[in-house]
Design a protein around this motif. Sequence first.
Motif, short mmCIF file in Angstrom:
data_model
loop_
_atom_site.label_atom_id
_atom_site.label_comp_id
_atom_site.label_asym_id
_atom_site.label_seq_id
_atom_site.Cartn_x
_atom_site.Cartn_y
_atom_site.Cartn_z
N GLU A 174 -0.97 80.87 52.70
CA GLU A 174 -2.56 79.76 52.09
C GLU A 174 -3.47 81.13 51.53
O GLU A 174 -4.07 80.01 50.81
CB GLU A 174 -2.83 79.43 54.05
N ASN A 175 -3.68 82.03 52.03
CA ASN A 175 -4.65 82.81 51.45
C ASN A 175 -4.05 82.64 49.63
O ASN A 175 -5.58 83.22 48.51
CB ASN A 175 -4.78 83.75 51.66
N VAL A 176 -2.84 82.47 49.50
CA VAL A 176 -3.03 83.17 48.15
C VAL A 176 -2.78 82.20 46.83
O VAL A 176 -3.03 81.67 45.98
CB VAL A 176 -0.91 83.55 48.15
N GLN A 177 -3.15 80.51 48.03
CA GLN A 177 -2.88 79.50 47.31
C GLN A 177 -4.24 79.21 47.35
O GLN A 177 -4.53 78.81 46.02
CB GLN A 177 -2.90 78.25 48.42
N ALA A 178 -5.19 79.68 48.09
CA ALA A 178 -6.79 79.63 47.52
C ALA A 178 -6.94 81.27 46.56
O ALA A 178 -8.37 80.45 45.38
CB ALA A 178 -7.55 80.60 48.59
N LEU A 179 -6.67 82.55 46.52
CA LEU A 179 -6.78 83.24 45.66
C LEU A 179 -6.24 82.16 43.93
O LEU A 179 -7.42 82.38 43.18
CB LEU A 179 -5.56 84.46 45.55
N GLN A 180 -5.01 81.64 43.77
CA GLN A 180 -4.99 81.11 42.92
C GLN A 180 -5.67 79.89 41.92
O GLN A 180 -6.45 80.06 40.97
CB GLN A 180 -3.27 79.99 43.25
N SER A 181 -6.46 79.12 43.29
CA SER A 181 -7.46 78.23 43.31
C SER A 181 -8.79 78.28 42.16
O SER A 181 -9.57 77.68 41.71
CB SER A 181 -7.47 77.11 44.35
N ALA A 182 -8.97 79.73 42.73
CA ALA A 182 -10.14 80.69 42.96
C ALA A 182 -9.93 80.80 41.34
O ALA A 182 -10.83 80.92 40.18
CB ALA A 182 -10.53 81.73 43.47
N LEU A 183 -9.28 81.12 40.87
CA LEU A 183 -8.46 81.57 39.76
C LEU A 183 -8.84 81.09 38.31
O LEU A 183 -9.05 80.94 37.20
CB LEU A 183 -7.34 82.50 39.59
N ARG A 184 -7.82 79.96 39.00
CA ARG A 184 -7.97 78.67 38.07
C ARG A 184 -9.63 78.23 37.80
O ARG A 184 -9.70 77.57 36.55
CB ARG A 184 -7.00 77.02 38.17
N ARG A 185 -10.11 77.88 39.27
CA ARG A 185 -11.35 77.48 38.26
C ARG A 185 -12.75 78.57 37.70
O ARG A 185 -13.65 78.19 36.85
CB ARG A 185 -12.40 76.97 39.97
#
Length: 271
Positions: free
Chosen positions: A106-117
């Motif tokens: 979940e935390n890895v996915q949150a970081l991936q989302s932040a990088l995309r944005r």
Amino acid sequence: MKSKMAVSRFHFRSISLPSRLHPINTPKTENQLQKLKSWQISNSPSQTPPITSEAIQFGLLKLAELYNSVSLLHQDGKSVEKSLESSVELLDFCNIIRELIMTIKENVQALQSALRRKGLDCSIQIDINTYFSFRKRMNKIIAKSLKKNKNFENKSGPTGVLSEVGGATLDIFKCILMFLSSKSGGWNFVFTKSVDASVISEMGSVDFALRTLLGKFKNNGAKVVDIQNLRRKLQNFEACLEEIERGLERLFRQLVRSRVALLNVLTDHLK
């Protein structure tokens, strides 16, 4: 750990079965135990690379084959009772690790989302530091779990194939916990000037890329290629976690089936 780059050796108990357990001590079971022992040797501190997700997946596969090869025929009541007691703890332990992996994912996915944005926006540093803060909290949980694993290992009980299987299961759990730990996954390498990628696990590789990116932001040298590289590493790490998660789900089902079988054997003994 004797070395920051070393992986602790996972000891399997020696096999010495009394004749009354012979029906359980089948060549197929012995063969599966030997395969797991070979897997253990390949993850010894004599080799430089740390535990990888590939090694864990192989270990989980061999463990699944081991569970499928074990028969409970002619097992004595005392051994069944001990194994039944241990089965509850193994199920609990398996669940703890599954929840850890889900939380990390979940935390890895949150970081991936932040990088995309955000991309190269300097505010991404907040998200990276948030991830590292999470990792530190997670390490405390892992340390407690490793201690619990050690205490479980030290419990005395009747020897036999069921004890061997339980010991092998604990070794796999220990391996996964160490893989998830920053200290064995590459955290200690991220402050060095040069790091050989072959000595860092998938999690450690992500840590190193994050620290490198933070350093480049500090020196105004961050580039789009750095973000792209980090995203690839995060995607790879997430895929690794998913594979381990699937292996643990299969193991959990096997542990449930094993407990049901033990209950049935104990019921037969009480008749």
